[in-house]
Design an enzyme around this catalytic site. Structure first.
Site, PDB file in Angstrom:
ATOM      1  CB  CYS A   1      -0.862   0.158   1.344  1.00 42.41           C
ATOM      2  SG  CYS A   1      -2.220   1.278   1.241  1.00 42.41           S
TER       3      CYS A   1
ATOM      4  CG  ASP B   1      -0.728   4.089   5.262  1.00 42.43           C
ATOM      5  OD1 ASP B   1       0.297   4.611   6.059  1.00 42.43           O
ATOM      6  OD2 ASP B   1      -1.633   3.918   5.583  1.00 42.43           O
TER       7      ASP B   1
ATOM      8  NE  ARG C   1      -0.600   5.147   8.767  1.00 46.51           N
ATOM      9  CZ  ARG C   1      -1.928   4.878   9.030  1.00 46.51           C
ATOM     10  NH1 ARG C   1      -2.225   4.948  10.360  1.00 46.51           N
ATOM     11  NH2 ARG C   1      -2.937   4.479   8.173  1.00 46.51           N
TER      12      ARG C   1
ATOM     13  CG  HIS D   1      -1.653  -1.303   5.882  1.00 45.44           C
ATOM     14  ND1 HIS D   1      -2.294  -0.163   6.645  1.00 45.44           N
ATOM     15  CD2 HIS D   1      -2.003  -0.610   4.717  1.00 45.44           C
ATOM     16  CE1 HIS D   1      -2.857   0.700   5.915  1.00 45.44           C
ATOM     17  NE2 HIS D   1      -2.555   0.427   4.578  1.00 45.44           N
TER      18      HIS D   1
ATOM     19  CB  CYS E   1      -5.897  -0.617   4.349  1.00 45.21           C
ATOM     20  SG  CYS E   1      -5.328   0.294   2.851  1.00 45.21           S
TER      21      CYS E   1
HETATM   22 CO    CO Z   1      -3.589   1.303   3.139  1.00 45.71          CO
END
Ligand code: CO
Length: 223
Positions: free
Chosen positions: A53, A55, A57, A109, A112
């Protein structure tokens, strides 16, 4: 877009920090391994393709403590693998055909944002078409998802199911089917990361050959 002078100063400061960080990082790497960049200049031999992803993090290399050169990476919102996505398919092609990676990891994750957005019944603008693919995953598994005790559990289970579906999508691509047809050792894994504790969990859905995929996706080059 108009920016006033204060915005520009702020912008410059943020960018200066970024370049400063980069310089410090390069110096640290060179201190620890003087020929590190020299070696990487000539070639890359990653054994893993990471599909994760976007993202911030969930940074691929950091999570598995791997250095530049060890992971080939593709990231998008909610780690989707769609046969019509030229970007993802090109990365997959290069990783399998040229780099000959041995492992493909689809990494989702928990929590999400993309999966969460797909679970809602609101429109999210131009990303709706992308989220549609996750809605399909939801619909396919709605009976078990609707049984979840809490919203959080429902989201987390959909995050897992989404990874499992993307593992199937990777396994069903002509690129991967052909690699298996040639006898190349290649395993597709589904893993999920927890932002809460930094732990990566194996979803135990590994696919290692055509016999684990539906017949309609098999490719016979001699036909
Ligand atoms: Co995500």
């Amino acid at each position: 877009m108009q920016m006033d002078i204060n915005d520009l100063n702020q912008d410059d400061e943020e960018m200066a920090k970024l370049f400063e960080n980069n310089k410090l990082w390069a110096e640290k790497v060179r201190r620890e391994q003087p020929d590190f960049f020299e070696k990487l200049t000539h070639q890359q031999h990653p054994e893993f393709l990471w599909i994760g992803c976007s993202d911030s993090r969930v940074p691929a290399n950091e999570i598995v403590n791997m250095l530049p050169g060890e992971l080939f990476v593709h990231r998008n919102v909610a780690n989707l693998v769609l046969p019509g996505d030229l970007n993802c398919m090109s990365v997959l092609y290069y990783a399998v055909e040229v780099l000959q990676v041995k492992h493909i990891l689809v990494c989702g994750h928990y929590g999400c944002g993309g999966v969460s957005a797909a679970m809602s019944n609101r429109s999210h603008g131009m990303i709706d078409g992308w989220l549609h693919n996750i809605k399909n995953v939801y619909h396919k598994h709605h009976q078990q998802l609707d049984l979840a005790a809490t919203e959080e559990q429902r989201l987390d289970r959909l995050c897992e199911l989404n990874v499992i579906e993307q593992v199937a999508n990777v396994s069903q691509t002509p690129v991967v089917q052909k690699a298996w047809g040639r006898g190349n050792p290649l395993t597709v894994h589904g893993v999920i990361y927890s932002i809460r504790d930094g732990i990566l969990k194996d979803l135990d859905v590994r696919v290692t050959g055509v016999q684990q995929t539906p017949r309609s996706f098999h490719i016979h080059d001699d036909e």
